[in-house]
Each structure stands twice: as structure tokens, then as C-alpha cells.
Design a protein around this motif. Structure first.
Motif: not given
Length: 78
Positions: A17-39
Motif C-alpha cells: 500500500l505504501q509503495d502504491a501510494l508513493a507511485e501514485f503521488a510520484q506520477q502526479r508530481n505531488w512531492d513538491q507539495f508534500h512539505t511538512p508545512k503543507n501536510l
């Protein structure tokens, strides 16, 4: 009294599940928004919506939510 459901999960299931969620976010380039502040800000907003439901209830009342409130909580989980 609330019904308790037990679900058996393995470390392997959680890892998948963790791997699938990470891949999902990576495909959408969401890592740029996953800063501690934003989360934390996003989490605070979600928690605030749940607090609104329970804020003035006694512990007993919180265990016996009317069906419309239960549905609201369940929808917010999705």
C-alpha cells in the motif's frame, strides 16, 4: 455499542500500500507539495472538520452519533 471490525494485515500488505501510494503521488508530481508545512496545514483543516462534529458533545453523546453525523464522518474519511 459500536461494532468492532478486526482486519488482519501483514507488513507485506502495508508495504504494498505504501509503495502504491508513493507511485501514485510520484506520477502526479505531488512531492513538491508534500512539505511538512503543507501536510500539517492540510491535516489541521481535516481535523477541524471532525472537531466541529464532536466539540460540544459529552463522551456518551459522542458514542451515539445520529445517523446523519455518522455519515458525515464516514464521507470525510474518504
Amino acid at each position: 455499542m459500536p461494532t468492532t471490525i478486526t482486519v488482519e494485515t501483514s507488513a507485506n500488505d502495508i508495504k504494498k500500500l505504501q509503495d502504491a501510494l508513493a507511485e501514485f503521488a510520484q506520477q502526479r508530481n505531488w512531492d513538491q507539495f508534500h512539505t511538512p508545512k503543507n501536510l500539517v496545514m492540510a491535516l489541521s483543516g481535516e481535523v477541524g472538520e471532525l472537531i466541529e462534529i464532536f466539540q460540544w458533545l459529552t463522551p456518551e453523546q459522542s458514542q451515539q452519533l445520529p445517523p446523519q453525523k455518522k455519515t458525515t464522518c464516514q464521507r470525510r474519511d474518504r
